[in-house]
Write a protein that holds these residues in place. Structure first.
Motif, PDB file in Angstrom:
ATOM      1  N   LYS A 146       0.849  -1.189   0.000  1.00 32.30           N
ATOM      2  CA  LYS A 146       0.000   0.000   0.000  1.00 32.30           C
ATOM      3  C   LYS A 146       0.885   1.239   0.000  1.00 32.30           C
ATOM      4  N   VAL A 147       0.650   2.096  -0.973  1.00 34.41           N
ATOM      5  CA  VAL A 147       1.420   3.331  -1.065  1.00 34.41           C
ATOM      6  C   VAL A 147       0.683   4.409  -0.283  1.00 34.41           C
ATOM      7  N   ARG A 148       1.336   4.946   0.712  1.00 35.17           N
ATOM      8  CA  ARG A 148       0.753   6.038   1.488  1.00 35.17           C
ATOM      9  C   ARG A 148       1.110   7.348   0.820  1.00 35.17           C
ATOM     10  N   THR A 149       0.134   8.221   0.714  1.00 33.54           N
ATOM     11  CA  THR A 149       0.405   9.525   0.122  1.00 33.54           C
ATOM     12  C   THR A 149       0.227  10.601   1.178  1.00 33.54           C
ATOM     13  N   ILE A 150       0.860  11.713   0.908  1.00 28.17           N
ATOM     14  CA  ILE A 150       0.812  12.858   1.806  1.00 28.17           C
ATOM     15  C   ILE A 150       0.173  14.003   1.035  1.00 28.17           C
ATOM     16  N   GLU A 151      -0.968  14.490   1.518  1.00 28.59           N
ATOM     17  CA  GLU A 151      -1.644  15.593   0.848  1.00 28.59           C
ATOM     18  C   GLU A 151      -0.989  16.910   1.242  1.00 28.59           C
ATOM     19  N   VAL A 152      -0.620  17.697   0.227  1.00 27.48           N
ATOM     20  CA  VAL A 152      -0.039  19.023   0.442  1.00 27.48           C
ATOM     21  C   VAL A 152      -0.792  20.024  -0.430  1.00 27.48           C
ATOM     22  N   ILE A 170      -2.430  18.415  -3.905  1.00 30.51           N
ATOM     23  CA  ILE A 170      -1.776  17.329  -4.630  1.00 30.51           C
ATOM     24  C   ILE A 170      -1.317  16.300  -3.606  1.00 30.51           C
ATOM     25  N   ASN A 171      -0.958  15.126  -4.082  1.00 34.26           N
ATOM     26  CA  ASN A 171      -0.479  14.061  -3.204  1.00 34.26           C
ATOM     27  C   ASN A 171       0.955  13.716  -3.551  1.00 34.26           C
ATOM     28  N   LEU A 172       1.790  13.660  -2.529  1.00 35.76           N
ATOM     29  CA  LEU A 172       3.178  13.254  -2.690  1.00 35.76           C
ATOM     30  C   LEU A 172       3.344  11.891  -2.030  1.00 35.76           C
ATOM     31  N   SER A 173       4.191  11.048  -2.613  1.00 40.47           N
ATOM     32  CA  SER A 173       4.285   9.671  -2.117  1.00 40.47           C
ATOM     33  C   SER A 173       5.484   9.415  -1.220  1.00 40.47           C
ATOM     34  N   ASP A 174       6.396  10.360  -1.147  1.00 38.74           N
ATOM     35  CA  ASP A 174       7.591  10.159  -0.333  1.00 38.74           C
ATOM     36  C   ASP A 174       7.635  11.137   0.826  1.00 38.74           C
ATOM     37  N   ARG A 175       8.225  10.708   1.925  1.00 35.01           N
ATOM     38  CA  ARG A 175       8.391  11.568   3.102  1.00 35.01           C
ATOM     39  C   ARG A 175       9.492  12.600   2.909  1.00 35.01           C
ATOM     40  N   GLU A 176      10.473  12.268   2.081  1.00 33.10           N
ATOM     41  CA  GLU A 176      11.562  13.211   1.797  1.00 33.10           C
ATOM     42  C   GLU A 176      11.734  13.298   0.298  1.00 33.10           C
ATOM     43  N   MET A 177      11.742  14.513  -0.208  1.00 31.93           N
ATOM     44  CA  MET A 177      11.863  14.742  -1.652  1.00 31.93           C
ATOM     45  C   MET A 177      12.718  15.974  -1.886  1.00 31.93           C
ATOM     46  N   THR A 178      13.325  16.044  -3.078  1.00 28.71           N
ATOM     47  CA  THR A 178      14.062  17.247  -3.456  1.00 28.71           C
ATOM     48  C   THR A 178      13.079  18.253  -4.042  1.00 28.71           C
ATOM     49  N   GLY A 179      13.506  19.490  -4.107  1.00 29.57           N
ATOM     50  CA  GLY A 179      12.682  20.517  -4.731  1.00 29.57           C
ATOM     51  C   GLY A 179      12.306  20.138  -6.153  1.00 29.57           C
ATOM     52  N   ARG A 180      13.250  19.594  -6.898  1.00 30.28           N
ATOM     53  CA  ARG A 180      13.003  19.175  -8.283  1.00 30.28           C
ATOM     54  C   ARG A 180      11.924  18.087  -8.328  1.00 30.28           C
ATOM     55  N   GLU A 181      12.013  17.093  -7.441  1.00 30.16           N
ATOM     56  CA  GLU A 181      11.031  16.004  -7.418  1.00 30.16           C
ATOM     57  C   GLU A 181       9.632  16.515  -7.068  1.00 30.16           C
ATOM     58  N   ILE A 182       9.556  17.461  -6.155  1.00 27.46           N
ATOM     59  CA  ILE A 182       8.260  18.036  -5.772  1.00 27.46           C
ATOM     60  C   ILE A 182       7.644  18.754  -6.965  1.00 27.46           C
ATOM     61  N   ILE A 215      13.921  17.913   1.408  1.00 26.22           N
ATOM     62  CA  ILE A 215      13.176  18.351   2.596  1.00 26.22           C
ATOM     63  C   ILE A 215      12.210  17.259   3.023  1.00 26.22           C
ATOM     64  N   ARG A 216      11.797  17.328   4.272  1.00 19.81           N
ATOM     65  CA  ARG A 216      10.815  16.391   4.825  1.00 19.81           C
ATOM     66  C   ARG A 216       9.422  16.915   4.489  1.00 19.81           C
ATOM     67  N   ILE A 217       8.573  16.034   3.979  1.00 20.99           N
ATOM     68  CA  ILE A 217       7.222  16.399   3.581  1.00 20.99           C
ATOM     69  C   ILE A 217       6.261  16.120   4.741  1.00 20.99           C
ATOM     70  N   ARG A 218       5.367  17.086   5.004  1.00 17.27           N
ATOM     71  CA  ARG A 218       4.375  16.942   6.073  1.00 17.27           C
ATOM     72  C   ARG A 218       2.971  17.152   5.498  1.00 17.27           C
ATOM     73  N   HIS A 219       1.993  16.475   6.084  1.00 20.25           N
ATOM     74  CA  HIS A 219       0.601  16.641   5.648  1.00 20.25           C
ATOM     75  C   HIS A 219       0.193  18.108   5.687  1.00 20.25           C
ATOM     76  N   HIS A 220      -0.482  18.535   4.630  1.00 15.03           N
ATOM     77  CA  HIS A 220      -1.056  19.873   4.491  1.00 15.03           C
ATOM     78  C   HIS A 220      -0.004  20.981   4.444  1.00 15.03           C
ATOM     79  N   GLN A 221       1.240  20.610   4.207  1.00 14.36           N
ATOM     80  CA  GLN A 221       2.304  21.595   4.030  1.00 14.36           C
ATOM     81  C   GLN A 221       1.970  22.431   2.799  1.00 14.36           C
ATOM     82  N   GLU A 222       2.330  23.704   2.802  1.00 16.79           N
ATOM     83  CA  GLU A 222       1.995  24.583   1.692  1.00 16.79           C
ATOM     84  C   GLU A 222       3.242  24.976   0.911  1.00 16.79           C
ATOM     85  N   PHE A 223       3.169  24.754  -0.402  1.00 20.36           N
ATOM     86  CA  PHE A 223       4.247  25.112  -1.310  1.00 20.36           C
ATOM     87  C   PHE A 223       3.769  26.191  -2.270  1.00 20.36           C
ATOM     88  N   ILE A 224       4.663  27.112  -2.592  1.00 19.16           N
ATOM     89  CA  ILE A 224       4.414  28.173  -3.557  1.00 19.16           C
ATOM     90  C   ILE A 224       5.500  28.060  -4.617  1.00 19.16           C
TER      91      ILE A 224
END
Length: 81
Positions: free
Chosen positions: A5-11, A18-30, A64-73
């Motif tokens: 089961k792939v857990r996603t993180i809503e941001v 959107i949903n991200l699938s990793d807890r840690e991602m680079t800016g490029r990957e995001i 960076i570490r990804i957290r639920h409902h984190q806001e990116f601009i």
């Protein structure tokens, strides 16, 4: 074999969920994942993450570490709006 089961993180990315699938991602990957999910940005746009009342720039190679409902601009690098 049991399916993994792939857990996603809503941001929030430019006011879009959107949903991200990793807890840690680079800016490029995001940014790449946001583009895959329909956010209209270009890979060379500048990514920032909101921490309270301030925005911190996230470089393409910075992880960076990804957290639920984190806001990116994400805006053009020369856009000061």
């Amino acid at each position: 074999m049991e399916a993994t089961k792939v857990r996603t993180i809503e941001v929030i990315f430019n006011k879009k969920k959107i949903n991200l699938s990793d807890r840690e991602m680079t800016g490029r990957e995001i940014k790449e994942e946001a583009i895959r999910q329909g956010v209209e940005i270009a890979p060379d746009f500048q990514l920032s993450v909101r921490h309270g009342n301030r925005l911190d720039v996230v470089d393409d190679d910075e992880e960076i570490r990804i957290r639920h409902h984190q806001e990116f601009i994400c805006v053009k690098a020369d856009d000061n709006s």
